[in-house]
Design an enzyme around this catalytic site. Sequence first.
Site, PDB file in Angstrom:
ATOM      1  N   LYS A 205      10.528  24.974 -15.537  1.00  0.00           N
ATOM      2  CA  LYS A 205      11.542  25.342 -16.530  1.00  0.00           C
ATOM      3  C   LYS A 205      11.882  26.825 -16.386  1.00  0.00           C
ATOM      4  O   LYS A 205      11.031  27.587 -15.907  1.00  0.00           O
ATOM      5  CB  LYS A 205      11.024  25.040 -17.931  1.00  0.00           C
ATOM      6  CG  LYS A 205       9.734  25.772 -18.255  1.00  0.00           C
ATOM      7  CD  LYS A 205       9.042  25.148 -19.447  1.00  0.00           C
ATOM      8  CE  LYS A 205       7.614  25.594 -19.517  1.00  0.00           C
ATOM      9  NZ  LYS A 205       6.802  25.261 -18.347  1.00  0.00           N
TER      10      LYS A 205
ATOM     11  N   TYR B  49      10.046  28.105 -24.655  1.00  0.00           N
ATOM     12  CA  TYR B  49       8.909  27.417 -25.263  1.00  0.00           C
ATOM     13  C   TYR B  49       9.105  27.263 -26.767  1.00  0.00           C
ATOM     14  O   TYR B  49       8.802  26.212 -27.346  1.00  0.00           O
ATOM     15  CB  TYR B  49       7.619  28.193 -25.015  1.00  0.00           C
ATOM     16  CG  TYR B  49       7.071  28.108 -23.624  1.00  0.00           C
ATOM     17  CD1 TYR B  49       6.164  27.107 -23.270  1.00  0.00           C
ATOM     18  CD2 TYR B  49       7.435  29.023 -22.646  1.00  0.00           C
ATOM     19  CE1 TYR B  49       5.638  27.031 -21.985  1.00  0.00           C
ATOM     20  CE2 TYR B  49       6.919  28.958 -21.369  1.00  0.00           C
ATOM     21  CZ  TYR B  49       6.022  27.962 -21.036  1.00  0.00           C
ATOM     22  OH  TYR B  49       5.514  27.889 -19.761  1.00  0.00           O
TER      23      TYR B  49
END
Length: 369
Positions: free
Chosen positions: A104, A187
């Site tokens: 990511k 996150y």
Amino acid sequence: MKNNHSRVRYAVVGLGHIAQEAVLPAFAAAKENSEVTALVSDDPEKLRKLGRHLGVTNVCDYEGYDNLLASGQIDAVYIALPNSLHRDYVLRAAKAKIHVLCEKPLGTSEAECRKMIDACAKANVRLMTAYRLHFERANMEAVEIVQSGKLGEPRFFQSLFSMQTEPGNIRLKRDLGGGPLYDIGIYCINAARYIFRAEPLEVFAFSASNDDKRFTEVDEMSSVMMRFPDDCLASFTCSFGATDTDVYTVVGTEGTLKVSKAYEYAEPISLEVTTPKRSMRKTFPKRDQFAAELVYFSDCVLNHREPEPSGEEGLRDVRIIEAILRSADRNKPIRLKTSTAKKRPDRLQVIERRKTGKKKLVKAKSPAR
């Protein structure tokens, strides 16, 4: 793609800090269905030393990537390159009908992510965004507690994630897709989404930098407010210029939940729940979160299942980041187009593996100082 092996054979593409610190050692704890059989880097010393350490002889530079994809010697790639390179290396893998596990953020724009998703779908190969916390027990227990009603109705989520980033690190380079939102803010966004089991409707953000020379290309920090359905709110601050912290709190009408070291992979994670009737604190020992990712994705490949987290899951967070950046630039709230996730992570996805692999670092520095 037909796979005649009991293990998925991976090429790890990019041998920076995260690959050497966490991804490569994880194969030792995922050997039931995963093995690293090739390494790709533009650094001959990394290829030589890491190949010898892992017993991997199939190594190549980036110019040899397409030949490796066509060689029949790998089934999947783990993309651990700078953010701006994800699209190109994913598209080339898809063209060669090679499955993709990509770090990511999936891409640096929604358009990039869509191209990757469409290419993998057309080639009938699996694409997974590497959200390791979707398989981590503390975070998935937090989801279960919030959704159980033990806190009453969830009202707001608040998170902090920061570190002091080394000068010159790729995370500080705009053209490589750097900046705290893409690297660590993602996150917080993802956690709010899996806690609330919903997509944000609107975002409002501020970005800031001081006169630190590290932050000439990217912002030092961003603070963000996100409005979710049912008038739930989520806020977070992420920074590359503050001391280490990673924590989130969920406050409901009847209690609170706090996860400390929430996004960590090298330390234990703690979870605290406080209600008028009782308080509870649990500590979860560190586990190999990267091995869990590998085991899960390999199972998807071997059994022809679509993974969660999917490419679409990666796209949703990137779409939100783009809206956050627009909000900070325009100094106004930005509404998001309506979207719905088909599947969200839950406790049934938890996979625990003890750390067994030994890391070897070759010209790889931690991004934090």
